[in-house]
Design a protein around this motif. Structure first.
Motif, PDB file in Angstrom:
ATOM      1  N   ALA A 110       0.830  -1.222   0.000  1.00  0.00           N
ATOM      2  CA  ALA A 110       0.000   0.000   0.000  1.00  0.00           C
ATOM      3  C   ALA A 110       0.860   1.266   0.000  1.00  0.00           C
ATOM      4  CB  ALA A 110      -0.969   0.019   1.182  1.00  0.00           C
ATOM      5  N   SER A 159      -4.829  -7.477   1.402  1.00  0.00           N
ATOM      6  CA  SER A 159      -5.753  -6.519   0.768  1.00  0.00           C
ATOM      7  C   SER A 159      -5.228  -5.123   1.091  1.00  0.00           C
ATOM      8  CB  SER A 159      -7.175  -6.684   1.310  1.00  0.00           C
ATOM      9  OG  SER A 159      -8.034  -5.743   0.694  1.00  0.00           O
ATOM     10  N   THR A 196      -5.795  -2.133   0.291  1.00  0.00           N
ATOM     11  CA  THR A 196      -6.727  -1.042   0.597  1.00  0.00           C
ATOM     12  C   THR A 196      -7.365  -1.247   1.965  1.00  0.00           C
ATOM     13  OG1 THR A 196      -7.228  -0.712  -1.749  1.00  0.00           O
ATOM     14  CG2 THR A 196      -8.803   0.179  -0.161  1.00  0.00           C
ATOM     15  N   ASN A 209      -7.569  -2.318  -5.872  1.00  0.00           N
ATOM     16  CA  ASN A 209      -6.226  -2.791  -5.526  1.00  0.00           C
ATOM     17  C   ASN A 209      -5.414  -3.089  -6.782  1.00  0.00           C
ATOM     18  OD1 ASN A 209      -6.697  -2.610  -2.782  1.00  0.00           O
ATOM     19  ND2 ASN A 209      -7.334  -4.749  -2.589  1.00  0.00           N
ATOM     20  N   THR A 217      -2.269  -0.601  -7.875  1.00  0.00           N
ATOM     21  CA  THR A 217      -0.928  -1.178  -7.915  1.00  0.00           C
ATOM     22  C   THR A 217      -0.190  -0.769  -9.188  1.00  0.00           C
ATOM     23  OG1 THR A 217      -1.613  -3.095  -6.602  1.00  0.00           O
ATOM     24  CG2 THR A 217       0.358  -3.343  -7.941  1.00  0.00           C
TER      25      THR A 217
END
Length: 733
Positions: A186, A221, A223, A319, A323
């Motif tokens: 992230a 995950s 996010t 996501n 990315t």
């Protein structure tokens, strides 16, 4: 004996049936073309891995973001080459934690967990779609480096073949090294070393077990487990990882207890990439890429199940495309003006500089956020998510990520403009009186019979409540949904909403969008900031297209603007001064002075300002007309320097017969949008308009030599009459 024969016979029959099913399956496999596809996928997988080298797992392509004037906003690179570390530099705690939570049999299998695949296959057959994977660490690496996140059987088959080939070519230690240097953590951080530096300002070797597990919580995950936006979610998964390690007996009970109770404190470096404008630009760019690749955004759902399914799909797509911002070499062109951005930041900082208290994280307790929209294009020009501060790592963008009660600033969106559509006018008489089940006015005083214009200017809660009961909460809230407000809950369909009493609330970005819609004759445009996205070679991947959705009737929106000018001229915001530049706006203050709002606009720009605390509390001296209005005034004066005063479009007021209405509409089609319109009242021809030049030229042709009685309004001037004795069949203007 007969019983045994029957058993043998049944067993033979079962074997024959199974054999026939197997033969049928094999026949279908080859006849339907699956065999050819699988063979091709295997060949491609073998080729990809054969061509790979250790450098394959260190590649990255930098993306760049530009403002409206061509200035570079930021350079997006994942940092994985800068902070690449070898296996012997990776703490064993990180290896143990990763294997425990992601792939317990990593050191035993050849890249594929057949039981995991069987579970995923069973779920796919049951749900008619791929909803979970049986992916090993090696398969995740294969997907990260060589494939997309698309959930198809072809991708899954190729992933399996690539994983198998990777295990043949590279050691387990190399695979772990590749994985931990490429997985996304992230906020632009690729690889565990980049994440350690980015979140803790330390090398990975300096982190505690608890901190290592905290980082390893993110990739599942990025996010949902973003430590900046959702730290509670990250802590929950950290604890899950520690629990898994305890069950696998790779840590002791004492170590587990110590780690799970350790407080996590982010210490991000001074050179933070994700400031307010960058955060919003990345958010918009990600959504633009989602849209360009077929994702359909929704804010309304028929059931909780539908909403949950949508949220899962949204998170997965977000996501995936977020990315790529840090790896795909995009050139991202935005509508943001960094000069306007800096001016908005400066206005917020200067007016709140006396509020110096900080919370336990060192963040100012009194905060603010603001958004500025270009009314010509509907695009965002500036977005500030908080006060400037010499602290590291806090990048919550309150302008679009925080939702607060809007107070009276919500009234034009769900009460007054809808009421105008129902027939109310600025001169309509309304009663400002206290009722048994109604609210009080903020001043505690009541004026009896007043005009609607006065009620808007003085922000009379009693009048808003009465009108909202006529509009109805069901219809009023629907306007917010039509505007795309994202956090409308079932409990919002009550009378309290007309005074800003919403369950979750609204963001400064949403409020700016709502008021910009009124300024734009009732047509809503999403306040995006992405003009164009290209690849590194200049090929256009996304280009903004202006899309408008009508939310309010044009005349109602113009009438609302007319009344909101009274708020600035003589109402709750009468201290605001933009010189000769016409302005319209509305204040908003919540109970106990916890939140203050001012949202307003000129013909050029719409700006929304919120002031409050992250943890709502009373702020001395805070009202919509105090700090928010003063920030708005300073900023708007600055960005309007050198611009000519521009009047708002005037509302069309018309009372008459259908034939006369048709005639006026015909005339309007050929006239400029800027043309002021006035009143022609056939029912009361003796009334004289207050504004000059309010009568339009009216051409009437009659038979004979006499003008019918009542055809000319009493008080009309500059009358020219032409008579004819011939019968006229057609009239041409």
């Amino acid at each position: 004996m007969k019983a045994n024969n029957k058993k043998i016979f049944r067993l033979i029959k079962l074997q024959i049936v199974l054999l026939l099913l197997l033969v049928s399956a094999v026949t279908y496999y080859y006849a339907s073309g699956y065999a050819a596809q699988v063979s091709e996928l295997k060949s491609e997988a073998t080729s990809l891995v054969k061509k790979s080298t250790e450098d394959t797992f260190r590649q990255i392509e930098t993306s760049e973001v530009y403002d409206a004037n061509g200035n570079t906003i930021s350079v997006l690179k994942g940092e994985k080459d800068v902070y690449y570390i070898t296996y012997d530099q990776i703490p064993q705690n990180a290896v143990k934690a990763l294997v425990s939570i992601e792939d317990k049999k990593f050191f035993e299998h050849n890249g594929i967990d057949y039981k995991g695949i069987a579970r995923a296959l069973y779920t796919m057959l049951k749900d008619k779609e791929i909803t979970q994977g049986g992916s090993t660490i090696t398969q995740q690496l294969a997907r990260t480096i060589f494939l997309s996140n698309e959930k198809t059987w072809q991708r899954k088959v190729e992933e399996i073949y690539i994983a198998s080939e990777l295990e043949k070519k590279y050691s387990k230690e190399q695979i772990l090294e590749f994985y931990l240097n490429n997985v996304y953590f992230a906020n632009g951080y690729y690889g565990i070393e980049a994440a350690a530096k980015g979140y803790f300002s330390k090398d990975i070797s300096e982190l505690t077990l608890s901190e290592v597990c905290y980082l390893l919580a993110i990739p599942n995950s990025p996010t949902y487990y973003d430590p900046v936006v959702n730290p509670e979610n990250t802590i929950t998964r950290r604890n899950t990882i520690l629990s898994s390690m305890l069950k696998d007996k790779v840590i002791s009970e004492a170590t587990y207890t110590s780690a799970v109770n350790e407080e996590i404190v982010l210490t991000r470096p001074d050179s933070i990439k994700n400031n307010y404008v960058e955060t919003y630009a990345y958010y918009c760019a990600t959504r633009a890429l989602m849209k360009a690749n077929g994702f359909e955004f929704k804010t309304e759902f028929d059931s909780d199940e539908e909403e949950e399914a949508y949220n899962r799909a949204y998170d997965e797509a977000y996501n995936q495309w977020n990315t790529t911002l840090f790896t795909s070499g995009y050139r991202i062109y935005t509508s943001i003006d960094l000069n306007m951005q800096n001016e908005l930041q400066a206005a917020i900082d200067s007016h709140l500089e006396d509020f110096t208290d900080v919370n336990e994280d060192g963040i100012y307790t009194v905060q603010s956020a603001g958004v500025c929209i270009d009314n010509e294009t509907g695009m965002t020009k500036a977005i500030v998510g908080g006060r400037s501060q010499d602290v590291t790592g806090y990048t919550l963008n309150r302008a679009y990520q925080s939702f607060r009660q809007p107070g009276s600033s919500i009234k034009p969106l769900i009460v007054y403009t809808p009421a105008i559509e129902m027939g109310y006018t600025p001169d309509s008489k309304v009663m400002d009186v206290k009722t048994a089940d109604g609210p009080e006015n903020a001043t505690g005083t009541y004026s009896g019979e007043i005009t609607l214009r006065q009620a808007v200017a003085q922000s009379k809660n009693t009048v808003a409540w009465q009108l909202y009961s006529e509009v109805t909460p069901q219809k009023g809230i629907q306007y917010l949904k039509n505007l795309g407000f994202s956090h409308i809950e079932d409990d919002d369909y009550g009378m309290a909403a007309c005074l800003g009493g919403l369950t979750v609330g609204v963001s400064p970005l949403e409020m700016a969008k709502g008021y910009a819609t009124i300024q734009n004759d009732g047509y809503m445009r999403e306040p995006d900031c992405i003009l164009q996205i290209t690849d590194s070679e200049g090929e256009v991947l996304y280009e903004a297209q202006e899309e408008e959705v009508q939310v309010y009737e044009e005349n109602a929106a113009r009438t609302m603007t007319d009344m909101l000018q009274s708020v600035v001229a003589e109402g709750t915001a009468r201290g605001i001064d933009l010189g000769e530049m016409p302005a319209a706006g509305k204040t908003g203050t919540t109970n106990d002075n916890r939140d203050g709002w001012f949202v307003g606009y000129t013909r050029y720009y719409t700006t929304s300002i919120w002031v409050g605390s992250d943890q709502p509390k009373k702020i001395a001296g805070l009202t919509g007309s105090s700090y928010p209005a003063k920030i708005w005034e300073e900023y708007m004066n600055t960005i309007h320097e050198g611009l000519l005063p521009a009047e708002f479009k005037k509302p069309v007021e018309y009372i008459g017969t259908e034939e006369q209405q048709d005639e006026v509409e015909t005339e309007e089609e050929g006239e400029s949008e800027e043309e002021p319109y006035g009143v022609f009242d056939e029912e009361n021809p003796g009334e004289t308009p207050q504004e000059p030049n309010t009568y339009k030229i009216i051409t009437e042709t009659f038979d004979g030599t006499e003008v019918p009685e009542g055809a000319i309004p009493d008080g009309a001037t500059d009358i020219e009459i032409t008579t004819t004795t011939e019968e006229v069949e057609d009239q041409v203007e």
